[in-house]
Design a protein around this motif. Sequence first.
Motif, short mmCIF file in Angstrom:
data_model
loop_
_atom_site.label_atom_id
_atom_site.label_comp_id
_atom_site.label_asym_id
_atom_site.label_seq_id
_atom_site.Cartn_x
_atom_site.Cartn_y
_atom_site.Cartn_z
N ALA A 185 0.99 -1.14 0.07
CA ALA A 185 0.07 -0.11 -0.05
C ALA A 185 0.77 1.36 -0.03
O ALA A 185 0.39 2.39 -0.64
CB ALA A 185 -0.96 0.09 1.26
N ALA A 186 1.97 1.14 0.59
CA ALA A 186 2.66 2.63 0.73
C ALA A 186 4.25 2.01 -0.12
O ALA A 186 5.14 1.61 0.60
CB ALA A 186 3.16 2.99 2.28
N SER A 187 4.11 2.62 -1.18
CA SER A 187 5.44 2.56 -1.95
C SER A 187 5.80 3.78 -2.54
O SER A 187 5.81 3.88 -3.92
CB SER A 187 5.45 1.24 -3.10
N PRO A 188 6.12 4.90 -1.98
CA PRO A 188 6.50 6.11 -2.57
C PRO A 188 7.89 6.08 -2.98
O PRO A 188 8.71 5.18 -2.99
CB PRO A 188 6.45 6.99 -1.28
N PRO A 189 7.96 7.15 -4.19
CA PRO A 189 9.35 7.04 -4.51
C PRO A 189 10.43 7.31 -3.28
O PRO A 189 10.06 7.99 -2.22
CB PRO A 189 9.36 8.28 -5.59
N LEU A 190 11.62 6.87 -3.67
CA LEU A 190 12.72 6.63 -2.91
C LEU A 190 13.53 8.51 -2.84
O LEU A 190 13.39 8.75 -3.89
CB LEU A 190 13.73 5.75 -3.13
N ASN A 191 13.91 8.72 -1.63
CA ASN A 191 14.77 10.05 -1.77
C ASN A 191 16.22 9.52 -2.25
O ASN A 191 16.96 8.71 -2.07
CB ASN A 191 15.09 10.32 -0.28
N LYS A 192 16.23 10.34 -3.55
CA LYS A 192 17.67 10.04 -4.13
C LYS A 192 18.90 10.28 -3.34
O LYS A 192 20.03 9.42 -3.66
CB LYS A 192 17.71 11.08 -5.28
N GLU A 193 19.01 11.08 -2.31
CA GLU A 193 20.09 11.21 -1.35
C GLU A 193 20.20 9.85 -0.80
O GLU A 193 21.57 9.49 -0.43
CB GLU A 193 19.80 12.27 -0.53
N LEU A 194 19.26 9.05 -0.41
CA LEU A 194 19.51 7.91 0.30
C LEU A 194 19.53 6.64 -0.55
O LEU A 194 20.22 5.65 0.09
CB LEU A 194 18.18 7.80 1.20
N PHE A 195 19.38 6.84 -1.92
CA PHE A 195 19.63 5.70 -2.71
C PHE A 195 20.11 6.25 -4.05
O PHE A 195 19.51 6.52 -4.97
CB PHE A 195 18.03 5.04 -3.06
N LEU A 240 21.72 -3.50 -33.89
CA LEU A 240 21.13 -4.29 -32.51
C LEU A 240 20.35 -3.49 -31.77
O LEU A 240 20.84 -2.14 -31.50
CB LEU A 240 22.24 -4.76 -31.75
N TYR A 241 19.15 -3.58 -31.47
CA TYR A 241 18.32 -2.52 -30.99
C TYR A 241 18.20 -3.12 -29.39
O TYR A 241 17.85 -4.44 -29.32
CB TYR A 241 16.81 -2.55 -31.46
N ARG A 242 18.15 -2.37 -28.64
CA ARG A 242 17.79 -2.65 -27.26
C ARG A 242 16.73 -1.83 -26.46
O ARG A 242 16.74 -0.68 -26.82
CB ARG A 242 18.96 -2.66 -26.26
N ASN A 243 15.70 -2.26 -25.99
CA ASN A 243 14.76 -1.46 -25.38
C ASN A 243 14.57 -1.71 -23.81
O ASN A 243 14.70 -3.01 -23.85
CB ASN A 243 13.37 -1.28 -26.06
N GLY A 244 14.47 -0.94 -23.09
CA GLY A 244 14.07 -1.23 -21.59
C GLY A 244 14.10 0.11 -20.93
O GLY A 244 13.98 1.32 -21.48
N PRO A 245 14.09 -0.08 -19.46
CA PRO A 245 14.27 1.39 -18.72
C PRO A 245 15.41 2.17 -18.72
O PRO A 245 16.55 1.52 -19.10
CB PRO A 245 14.11 0.80 -17.39
N GLY A 246 15.38 3.64 -18.81
CA GLY A 246 16.66 4.11 -19.04
C GLY A 246 16.80 5.55 -17.95
O GLY A 246 17.53 6.11 -17.67
N LEU A 247 15.48 5.77 -17.33
CA LEU A 247 15.56 6.84 -16.44
C LEU A 247 14.60 6.47 -15.10
O LEU A 247 13.51 6.21 -15.29
CB LEU A 247 14.71 8.31 -17.07
N PHE A 248 15.38 6.51 -13.98
CA PHE A 248 14.65 6.04 -12.80
C PHE A 248 14.57 7.20 -11.73
O PHE A 248 13.96 7.01 -10.81
CB PHE A 248 15.48 5.07 -12.21
N ASP A 249 15.03 8.34 -12.10
CA ASP A 249 14.85 9.51 -11.05
C ASP A 249 14.62 10.77 -11.77
O ASP A 249 15.14 11.03 -12.68
CB ASP A 249 16.24 9.40 -10.03
N ARG A 250 13.84 11.55 -10.98
CA ARG A 250 13.58 12.99 -11.35
C ARG A 250 13.27 13.70 -9.90
O ARG A 250 12.72 13.23 -9.15
CB ARG A 250 12.04 13.16 -11.87
N GLY A 251 13.63 15.16 -10.00
CA GLY A 251 13.26 15.82 -9.07
C GLY A 251 13.95 15.53 -7.43
O GLY A 251 13.24 15.68 -6.57
N GLY A 252 14.85 14.62 -7.47
CA GLY A 252 15.26 14.30 -6.30
C GLY A 252 14.89 12.96 -5.69
O GLY A 252 14.83 12.36 -4.42
N LEU A 253 14.04 12.40 -6.59
CA LEU A 253 13.44 11.16 -6.13
C LEU A 253 13.68 10.00 -7.13
O LEU A 253 13.95 10.19 -8.26
CB LEU A 253 11.69 11.37 -6.10
#
Length: 154
Positions: free
Chosen positions: A24-34, A73-86
Amino acid sequence: MLNRRQFLWLAGGTAASLALPGCAASPPLNKELFPDFGDQAHPYLGLATSLREEHAYQAKVEGKLPAELRGTLYRNGPGLFDRGGLRKRNLLDGDGMVQAFRFDDGGVHYRNRFVRTAKFVEEEAAGTFLYPSWSTLAPGGLLANIWGARRMKC
């Protein structure tokens, strides 16, 4: 229309997800801690490191490429995990990126681009997360995420 059994399963699942903090509680992580991670001893950990810019360049090749190696060779997937310190909570929650490695007589050419979904464009302009993803809530706590599944954007 739900029958009684389906309703009870749905109500029970909802109650369980609210009772279990991990669901139920899975907010974004603080970038400074992770922070970003991955080093020469653990390069695979870099998979969860954001690539914040798009690039296009001729790659430096050490050694010799096989003459038969031609194509893209093409690769697709996630590339950006953080924004605005989160930071997103899961490797699969990152914004999508397509990468291309083109092999020809000139060597290897690399190019990457973010997938410009409506979600990506809006969050990029805002400089922060606006929408929940499948394992990370949007900032703002429980009240801001009450209708989270309906707010998800691709």
